[in-house]
Design a protein around this motif. Structure first.
Motif, PDB file in Angstrom:
ATOM      1  N   UNK B 226       0.825  -1.127   0.042  1.00  0.00           N
ATOM      2  CA  UNK B 226      -0.030   0.043   0.013  1.00  0.00           C
ATOM      3  C   UNK B 226       0.785   1.232   0.084  1.00  0.00           C
ATOM      4  N   UNK B 227       0.643   2.194  -0.924  1.00  0.00           N
ATOM      5  CA  UNK B 227       1.436   3.451  -0.907  1.00  0.00           C
ATOM      6  C   UNK B 227       0.612   4.426  -1.555  1.00  0.00           C
ATOM      7  N   UNK B 228       1.049   5.776  -1.055  1.00  0.00           N
ATOM      8  CA  UNK B 228       0.679   6.962  -1.279  1.00  0.00           C
ATOM      9  C   UNK B 228       1.534   8.016  -1.567  1.00  0.00           C
ATOM     10  N   UNK B 229       1.223   8.953  -2.662  1.00  0.00           N
ATOM     11  CA  UNK B 229       2.264  10.223  -2.772  1.00  0.00           C
ATOM     12  C   UNK B 229       1.486  11.359  -3.099  1.00  0.00           C
ATOM     13  N   UNK B 230       1.898  12.500  -2.663  1.00  0.00           N
ATOM     14  CA  UNK B 230       1.221  13.584  -3.199  1.00  0.00           C
ATOM     15  C   UNK B 230       2.419  14.724  -3.397  1.00  0.00           C
ATOM     16  N   UNK B 504       4.770   2.036   9.198  1.00  0.00           N
ATOM     17  CA  UNK B 504       4.652   3.009   7.998  1.00  0.00           C
ATOM     18  C   UNK B 504       5.801   3.775   7.770  1.00  0.00           C
ATOM     19  N   UNK B 505       6.263   3.937   6.567  1.00  0.00           N
ATOM     20  CA  UNK B 505       7.502   4.648   6.148  1.00  0.00           C
ATOM     21  C   UNK B 505       6.854   5.723   5.407  1.00  0.00           C
ATOM     22  N   UNK B 518       8.373  22.418  -5.536  1.00  0.00           N
ATOM     23  CA  UNK B 518       7.364  21.445  -5.254  1.00  0.00           C
ATOM     24  C   UNK B 518       7.723  20.886  -3.820  1.00  0.00           C
ATOM     25  N   UNK B 519       6.672  20.233  -3.282  1.00  0.00           N
ATOM     26  CA  UNK B 519       6.843  19.608  -2.022  1.00  0.00           C
ATOM     27  C   UNK B 519       6.070  17.981  -2.207  1.00  0.00           C
ATOM     28  N   UNK B 520       7.040  17.158  -1.907  1.00  0.00           N
ATOM     29  CA  UNK B 520       6.383  15.696  -2.215  1.00  0.00           C
ATOM     30  C   UNK B 520       6.457  15.011  -0.792  1.00  0.00           C
ATOM     31  N   UNK B 521       5.410  14.276  -0.484  1.00  0.00           N
ATOM     32  CA  UNK B 521       5.196  13.577   0.460  1.00  0.00           C
ATOM     33  C   UNK B 521       4.743  11.847   0.138  1.00  0.00           C
ATOM     34  N   UNK B 522       5.669  11.232   0.571  1.00  0.00           N
ATOM     35  CA  UNK B 522       5.632   9.677   0.575  1.00  0.00           C
ATOM     36  C   UNK B 522       5.236   8.891   1.454  1.00  0.00           C
ATOM     37  N   UNK B 523       4.315   7.920   1.139  1.00  0.00           N
ATOM     38  CA  UNK B 523       4.231   6.708   2.288  1.00  0.00           C
ATOM     39  C   UNK B 523       4.085   5.394   1.962  1.00  0.00           C
ATOM     40  N   UNK B 524       4.372   4.389   2.485  1.00  0.00           N
ATOM     41  CA  UNK B 524       4.277   3.102   2.160  1.00  0.00           C
ATOM     42  C   UNK B 524       4.349   1.968   3.218  1.00  0.00           C
ATOM     43  N   UNK B 525       3.515   1.037   3.131  1.00  0.00           N
ATOM     44  CA  UNK B 525       3.352   0.056   4.285  1.00  0.00           C
ATOM     45  C   UNK B 525       2.922  -1.329   3.732  1.00  0.00           C
ATOM     46  N   UNK B 526       3.138  -2.185   4.543  1.00  0.00           N
ATOM     47  CA  UNK B 526       2.708  -3.683   4.193  1.00  0.00           C
ATOM     48  C   UNK B 526       2.360  -4.400   5.331  1.00  0.00           C
ATOM     49  N   UNK B 527       1.326  -5.213   5.512  1.00  0.00           N
ATOM     50  CA  UNK B 527       0.776  -5.755   6.769  1.00  0.00           C
ATOM     51  C   UNK B 527       2.042  -6.722   7.187  1.00  0.00           C
ATOM     52  N   UNK B 528       2.282  -6.782   8.450  1.00  0.00           N
ATOM     53  CA  UNK B 528       3.420  -7.410   8.807  1.00  0.00           C
ATOM     54  C   UNK B 528       4.961  -6.869   8.644  1.00  0.00           C
TER      55      UNK B 528
END
Lengths: 114, 557
Positions: B226-230, B504-505, B518-528
């Motif tokens: 799972x990951x998101x970026x803005x 969560x990173x 520009x401003x960048x925000x990143x997030x990623x994760x995975x169960x366990x």
């Protein structure tokens, strides 16, 4: 010296009234009540026909207008289809997969002009 | 004769209104003139390009009672409609006494034309419109989709549904047997339809596409699910890209098995952002004048707040160290020290907590909805010091990004104001509209009153954030540019307790030349899986380097 009125004058002035024709003509053609009825009926028919032709004319224009509207809608629909096709062809994925894009090389070096 | 006259009188005079109404019902038709739903555009180097369009399609149906040649209809529909035809047409066309059997859906205009030309008795067509997404999955959660009832769901389709829908018109007129409107009659009404607004998003399709690709590639490498970026423009508050994985194709929304794919986590999923919030704590302290980058504190790897002991993740950076080092090494003890210095220097007093709340909530606007035009935005939460939970322990945790729940959009917007001189722009995904004459009418950004921090504080905070990146993560950066950022790792709740095994990173940063662009925000994760900020740094670096080229930024020097 004295003046005398003419005899004629005296006679006319005696019987004349304001706004009354002094001469009457009688027509040689006599229209009876049936003829009158027929004439009125004819007039109504003519008026009806005039109305009918005008209404039909307006309706004919309606069909013409509808035909043009349909044509506009058809062309609009065609334009929409072309826009969709254009959007599909210029989509990033389509461009990236194109032969032109595949034959391109990444720049080896980037220099900034000052 | 008298009876006849009486009857005529009754019908023509007494029942006049009734027969007029009956005649009108027969002759006058009220037709709805459908308004077209507004189209959605993205930007491509500043020019609008269509991202969602309308396409006219047809539903082909049979009236079995009227059908004369079932075989011919079956053959024609199968040949021309192809994959859009339903199964068992042979049975449907003879299914009497039904008067309506759908034979094919979403048939194109050309296919419908070919079928019409065959002049098959009992075959009918209904025109409908469907949404087309030529870019497929691109920005799917930003866009949302339109359901079978024509109602926008998720994303901008739901958020701006009222504006996109438009208003249907009406045509009330005497018609002939073929429903052709005629001008005879005195009560004709024609109200033209008002088409929906054509919305231009601030999303740049190239940035969006690259962001999605970078997120996908790097997530694969680190095993994230799972990951998101803005990506935002800090000088206007405009969102340039908003990506989430997993995603979906809005044209095939009915095939999505997991509804979570519809959610735009950047705005719908508040979370503990972790150490990226240290940039906010530092900015607050700089603005209040309680620290400078060279201010020192004594670090012993732990610090006590009331009855709890807070530890650093990075151990061994002990002794008298600077606040710059505290930020660069991401030391929790340094941030708790700042919180104490906002109070009496030893305790996180009510005044310190009030100050932190004022900055985090009132100025940087964490924990409240931004009002972005997308559906499903969540407010998140910043606990007030006036509540029981808003105690010193809570605020010690908040100083390093725990015990609070803002969304990524809120954090990126607040961070934009930290690096842009203290100006808070209301975040938006709308750049304007394409008017009926085809011109692009731009919407101005909304600058909120008051600002967040001073220009001087912003300059210093930016220097510190740049230094924090330079010290550990700038290896892959293009030289000559102003790039800064901060990592964040947050524990997640598993069975109601925090675990270090599933984290969560996050990475939050900016880039630019003479000013942040520009401003960048990143997030990623995975169960366990324990993913940290450093795991997602490559996603930031990849997007940042690409942005420099795309925006044609000039290096310093």
């Amino acid at each position: 010296m004295t003046y005398q009125r003419s005899t004629t004058y005296n006679r006319r002035s005696g019987s004349m009234r304001r706004n009354q024709n002094s001469v009457a003509y009688s027509s040689a053609v006599k229209l009876g009540p049936v003829t009158h009825t027929v004439l009125v009926a004819l007039m109504i028919t003519v008026l009806g026909l005039i109305y009918l032709t005008q209404a039909t004319k307006a309706t004919a224009y309606d069909y013409e207008a509808q035909g043009i509207d349909d044509k506009i809608a058809e062309m609009q629909s065609e334009k929409t289809d072309l826009e969709v096709e254009n959007a599909r062809l210029t989509a990033l994925e389509a461009v990236q997969d194109s032969a032109v894009a595949k034959s391109m090389e990444a720049p080896k070096e980037t220099n900034n002009l000052r | 004769m008298a009876l006849f006259v009486a009857r005529l009188f009754y019908m023509q005079i007494i029942q006049h209104d009734r027969y007029v109404a009956a005649a009108e019902q027969e002759q006058v038709k009220s037709l709805v003139v459908k308004a077209d739903r507004g189209e959605i555009y993205a930007l491509d180097n500043g020019k609008p390009v269509k991202l969602v369009l309308n396409e006219n399609v047809y539903t082909v149906f049979a009236d079995p009672i009227e059908v004369k040649d079932p075989e011919a209809i079956t053959k024609a529909v199968k040949e021309i409609a192809g994959g859009t035809a339903v199964k068992d047409i042979e049975k449907l066309v003879v299914d009497k006494p039904s008067r309506y059997k759908i034979l094919a859906k979403n048939v194109s205009r050309n296919q419908a034309k070919l079928l019409r030309e065959k002049q098959l008795a009992g075959l009918g067509f209904q025109k409908t419109t469907r949404r087309i997404h030529p870019e497929g999955k691109l920005a799917s959660q930003v866009l949302g989709f339109v359901n079978a009832e024509g109602v926008g769901q998720y994303g901008i389709e739901e958020g701006l549904d009222d504006q996109l829908t438009g208003t249907d018109g009406m045509l009330k007129s005497v018609t002939d047997v073929r429903n052709v409107p005629l001008t005879v009659g005195n009560n004709n009404v024609r109200v033209p339809a008002k088409d929906g607004k054509n919305v231009v998003l601030s999303i740049d399709r190239n940035i969006q596409a690259y962001t999605e690709k970078a997120l996908y590639d790097e997530m694969k490498k680190i095993g994230a699910t799972k990951g998101s970026v803005i990506v935002m423009d800090p000088q206007s508050g405009k969102v340039l890209s908003m990506a989430n994985l997993p995603d979906y194709n809005p044209e095939k929304y009915t095939t999505v098995m997991n509804g979570a794919a519809f959610n735009n986590s950047v705005i719908t999923a508040p979370y503990e952002p972790g150490s990226v919030i240290k940039t906010f704590t530092v900015a607050t302290a700089l603005d209040k004048g309680v620290i400078t980058p060279t201010s020192k504190f004594n670090n012993s790897d732990t610090i006590s707040v009331e009855d709890i002991v807070i530890k650093n993740a990075n151990l061994g950076i002990t002794g008298d160290i600077t606040m710059q080092a505290a930020l660069s090494w991401s030391l929790n003890t340094g941030m708790v020290t700042i919180a104490q210095r906002l109070g009496d220097g030893k305790n996180i007093t009510y005044d310190a907590r009030k100050t932190m709340y004022t900055y985090l909530h009132d100025k940087f606007k964490l924990g409240e909805k931004t009002g972005i035009e997308l559906a499903g935005e969540q407010a998140g939460n910043i606990i007030s010091p006036d509540t029981v939970q808003g105690n010193a322990v809570r605020y010690s945790n908040m100083s390093f990004g725990q015990g609070m729940n803002p969304t990524m959009l809120q954090v990126a917007s607040g961070f934009s104001s930290i690096v842009n001189g203290g100006r808070y722009y209301k975040p938006t995904v709308v750049a304007g509209e394409v008017t009926s004459d085809g011109s692009f009418k731009k919407t101005n950004s909304t600058l909120l009153d008051g600002g967040t921090i001073s220009q001087e504080s912003s300059d210093t905070a930016r220097d510190m954030i740049r230094e924090a990146r330079n010290q550990f993560y700038a290896e892959g950066d293009k030289p000559g540019y102003d790039i800064g950022g901060k990592t964040g790792t947050s524990e997640t709740l598993v069975d109601d307790s925090y675990t270090e095994d599933q984290t969560v990173g996050t990475y939050l940063g900016y880039g630019g030349d003479t000013a942040p662009k520009y401003v960048i925000m990143v997030q990623a994760s995975a169960p366990g899986k324990a993913l940290g900020g450093r795991d997602v740094v490559p996603i930031f670096t990849s997007i940042s380097n690409w942005m420099i080229d795309y925006m044609k930024l000039q290096p310093k020097g």
